[in-house]
Design an enzyme around this catalytic site. Structure first.
Site, PDB file in Angstrom:
ATOM      1  N   ARG A   1       0.827  -1.213   0.000  1.00 37.89           N
ATOM      2  CA  ARG A   1       0.000   0.000   0.000  1.00 37.89           C
ATOM      3  C   ARG A   1       0.858   1.259   0.000  1.00 37.89           C
ATOM      4  O   ARG A   1       0.489   2.278  -0.589  1.00 37.89           O
ATOM      5  CB  ARG A   1      -0.951  -0.036   1.207  1.00 37.89           C
ATOM      6  CG  ARG A   1      -2.099  -1.057   0.989  1.00 37.89           C
ATOM      7  CD  ARG A   1      -2.755  -1.453   2.303  1.00 37.89           C
ATOM      8  NE  ARG A   1      -3.945  -2.286   2.124  1.00 37.89           N
ATOM      9  CZ  ARG A   1      -3.932  -3.609   1.880  1.00 37.89           C
ATOM     10  NH1 ARG A   1      -2.779  -4.254   1.750  1.00 37.89           N
ATOM     11  NH2 ARG A   1      -5.069  -4.285   1.757  1.00 37.89           N
TER      12      ARG A   1
ATOM     13  N   ASP B   1      -3.917 -15.782   6.933  1.00 38.40           N
ATOM     14  CA  ASP B   1      -2.624 -16.197   6.378  1.00 38.40           C
ATOM     15  C   ASP B   1      -1.822 -17.061   7.363  1.00 38.40           C
ATOM     16  O   ASP B   1      -0.799 -17.638   6.998  1.00 38.40           O
ATOM     17  CB  ASP B   1      -1.791 -14.973   5.992  1.00 38.40           C
ATOM     18  CG  ASP B   1      -2.397 -14.231   4.801  1.00 38.40           C
ATOM     19  OD1 ASP B   1      -3.241 -14.815   4.096  1.00 38.40           O
ATOM     20  OD2 ASP B   1      -2.041 -13.058   4.597  1.00 38.40           O
TER      21      ASP B   1
ATOM     22  N   ARG C   1      -4.783 -24.290   0.290  1.00 37.24           N
ATOM     23  CA  ARG C   1      -4.065 -24.551   1.546  1.00 37.24           C
ATOM     24  C   ARG C   1      -4.728 -25.631   2.391  1.00 37.24           C
ATOM     25  O   ARG C   1      -4.044 -26.281   3.196  1.00 37.24           O
ATOM     26  CB  ARG C   1      -3.879 -23.246   2.331  1.00 37.24           C
ATOM     27  CG  ARG C   1      -2.825 -22.356   1.680  1.00 37.24           C
ATOM     28  CD  ARG C   1      -2.501 -21.100   2.468  1.00 37.24           C
ATOM     29  NE  ARG C   1      -1.432 -20.372   1.799  1.00 37.24           N
ATOM     30  CZ  ARG C   1      -1.220 -19.064   1.913  1.00 37.24           C
ATOM     31  NH1 ARG C   1      -2.015 -18.327   2.676  1.00 37.24           N
ATOM     32  NH2 ARG C   1      -0.223 -18.485   1.274  1.00 37.24           N
TER      33      ARG C   1
HETATM   34  C1  S3P Z   1      -4.205  -9.084   1.937  1.00 32.30           C
HETATM   35  C2  S3P Z   1      -5.450  -9.584   2.215  1.00 32.30           C
HETATM   36  C3  S3P Z   1      -5.720 -11.017   2.404  1.00 32.30           C
HETATM   37  C4  S3P Z   1      -4.437 -11.799   2.701  1.00 32.30           C
HETATM   38  C5  S3P Z   1      -3.333 -11.428   1.760  1.00 32.30           C
HETATM   39  C6  S3P Z   1      -3.008  -9.950   1.866  1.00 32.30           C
HETATM   40  C7  S3P Z   1      -4.050  -7.628   1.721  1.00 32.30           C
HETATM   41  O1  S3P Z   1      -6.283 -11.552   1.231  1.00 32.30           O
HETATM   42  O2  S3P Z   1      -4.693 -13.188   2.632  1.00 32.30           O
HETATM   43  O3  S3P Z   1      -2.164 -12.182   2.038  1.00 32.30           O
HETATM   44  O4  S3P Z   1      -2.911  -7.126   1.755  1.00 32.30           O
HETATM   45  O5  S3P Z   1      -5.069  -6.954   1.535  1.00 32.30           O
HETATM   46  P1  S3P Z   1      -7.874 -11.479   0.930  1.00 32.30           P
HETATM   47  O6  S3P Z   1      -8.232 -10.063   0.797  1.00 32.30           O
HETATM   48  O7  S3P Z   1      -8.055 -12.228  -0.350  1.00 32.30           O
HETATM   49  O8  S3P Z   1      -8.528 -12.148   2.090  1.00 32.30           O
END
Ligand code: S3P
Length: 436
Positions: A24, A323, A354
């Site tokens: 971000r 995660d 997973r």
């Molecule tokens: C993330 C959101 C999650 C996470 C990914 C990183 C992010 O995914 O599993 O590793 O940085 O917004 P999802 O939005 O698909 O749940």
């Protein structure tokens, strides 16, 4: 790679910067006016994919490893990429950049590796199309593939952006990537945009975009954004990634005669489920020196060897530890009694399936595990033995089963450990630094 069970672990370490926050910082810096300076940026392959995509969109980014400088050009400063934007293995890059590209008056083509080509993108195509962007999927051999033919909608795909309308989107999934894509597109819409999710997902977009000057508000599971703000470059210090710290939390708890201090870890309440789950399993985990850095809560985490017991993990906690489920499953296999994990069907569409991959590898190590469509049940207790682990090129599987192998009887072999570079390039050096 071969792993044996000869170690106890002592000492302290700092895990690399948070992956979500690092992504971000580049994206928001690129669409803000002026300089954004980022320290403790995660130099993992996923975040480097984000840097290279924004460089192709005309943004000058200097990365000398100790800091990243982004020379932002404002909301309307991106230029069309001459080539395909290569998102590598990164779902976050793909979905968040799509939100920004949906608002641009030009076309963009996105593609990534074999894993990204299987991950569901219809979840962002649906709201972004409703706002006015157009998407076309291509099969891997280059022929246009009608979106209607697939429920998933996959990379490679083309986005034609521009002229977006504000919407209120009721998201069927608790996904920060979907929420962020819609909110980022909302920066370019003709009115307010909001997203309501079934359960709150990580809120780094809301926190950081507000710091850059966006008018963004959250109320329960709804976040709203007003269009056309004046975003200004910021100094960001990225906290350590709790998703990376999780491997050392588990290592500290399940290894005998072990004490590990993990410094400077982000403990945002939308990400701290691993701490809650570890405590619920009887883990000796203490938070020290709690503070706020760049708008994010941070602490040092002390873990000591513990006798863990099983627990039930489901419902609202799931997005806060999504995660970390591979390493939680490993902890459960070393705990006494039964652990159930439910409401985690999203695990099926991560870098690998997973649920299937955890099941296959824990079984190979002698654990009792029953998969479900949305989770798994693990009977902990019996001593695991070394095995040949198939990582399926999934970084979190490689790291979780390294921790398992370090505590299993005999030798464990990973077919490919290089995938840890996606989120934690120095993982093995950091493990070795704690061995006594
Ligand atoms: C993330 C959101 C999650 C996470 C990914 C990183 C992010 O995914 O599993 O590793 O940085 O917004 P999802 O939005 O698909 O749940």
């Amino acid at each position: 790679m071969q792993i044996t069970d000869k170690y106890t672990f002592h000492g302290e370490l700092s895990v690399p910067g948070d992956k979500s926050i690092s992504h971000r910082s580049i994206m928001f810096g690129a669409i803000s006016k002026g300089l954004t300076e980022v320290s403790n940026f995660l130099q993992g392959a996923d975040c480097l994919s984000t840097i290279s995509c924004f460089q192709k969109l005309g943004i000058s980014i200097e990365n000398d490893a100790s800091r990243v400088l982004i020379h932002g050009k404002g909301l309307h400063g991106l230029t069309q990429s001459l080539g395909v934007l290569d998102v590598g293995n990164s779902g976050t890059t793909t979905r968040l950049i799509s939100g920004i590209l949906a608002g641009q008056p030009f076309e963009s083509m996105l593609d990534g590796d074999s894993s990204i080509r299987k991950r569901p993108m219809k979840r962002i195509f649906t709201p972004l199309s409703e706002m006015g962007a157009k998407f076309q999927c291509f099969s891997a051999d280059g022929f246009p593939d009608c979106l209607q033919k697939t429920d998933l909608g996959c990379a490679p795909f083309r986005i034609s952006g521009g002229h977006l309308h504000g919407i209120h989107y009721l998201s069927p999934v608790a996904s920060a990537q979907v929420k962020s894509a819609v909110l980022l597109a909302g920066l370019y819409a003709d009115g307010k945009t909001s997203v309501t999710e079934p359960v709150l997902s990580r809120n780094h977009t809301e926190l950081m975009l507000s710091g850059f000057g966006a008018d963004i508000r959250s109320d329960g599971t709804t976040s709203s954004i007003e269009p056309e703000p004046q975003l200004l470059g910021q100094n960001i210090h990225v906290p350590g990634d709790i998703s990376s710290a999780a491997y050392f939390i588990a290592l500290g708890l399940i290894s005998p005669h072990t004490e590990i201090k993990i410094n400077n870890v982000g403990i945002n309440p939308t990400r701290d489920g691993i701490l809650k789950a570890a405590l619920a399993m009887g883990g000796n985990v203490t938070l020290l020196n709690e503070r706020t850095v760049s708008g994010e809560p941070v602490a040092d985490i002390l873990v000591k060897s513990s006798t863990l017991h099983g627990t039930d993990i489901s419902g609202e906690i799931i997005p806060t530890l999504i995660d970390e489920i591979p390493i939680l499953a490993v902890m459960a296999a070393f705990a006494e009694g039964t652990t159930t994990i439910r409401d985690a069907g999203e695990l099926r569409v991560k870098e690998s399936d997973r649920i299937a991959v955890i099941t296959e590898n824990l079984k190979a190590m002698g654990a009792t595990i029953t998969p479900a469509e949305d989770g798994m049940t693990i009977e902990g207790g019996p001593q695991l033995h070394g095995a040949r682990i198939q990582t399926h090129a999934d970084h979190r599987i490689a790291m979780a089963f390294t921790v398992a192998g370090l505590n299993a009887l005999g030798e464990t072999t990973l077919d490919d450990e290089t995938c840890v570079a996606i989120s934690y390039p120095s993982f093995y050096e950091d493990i070795l630094s704690l061995t006594t």
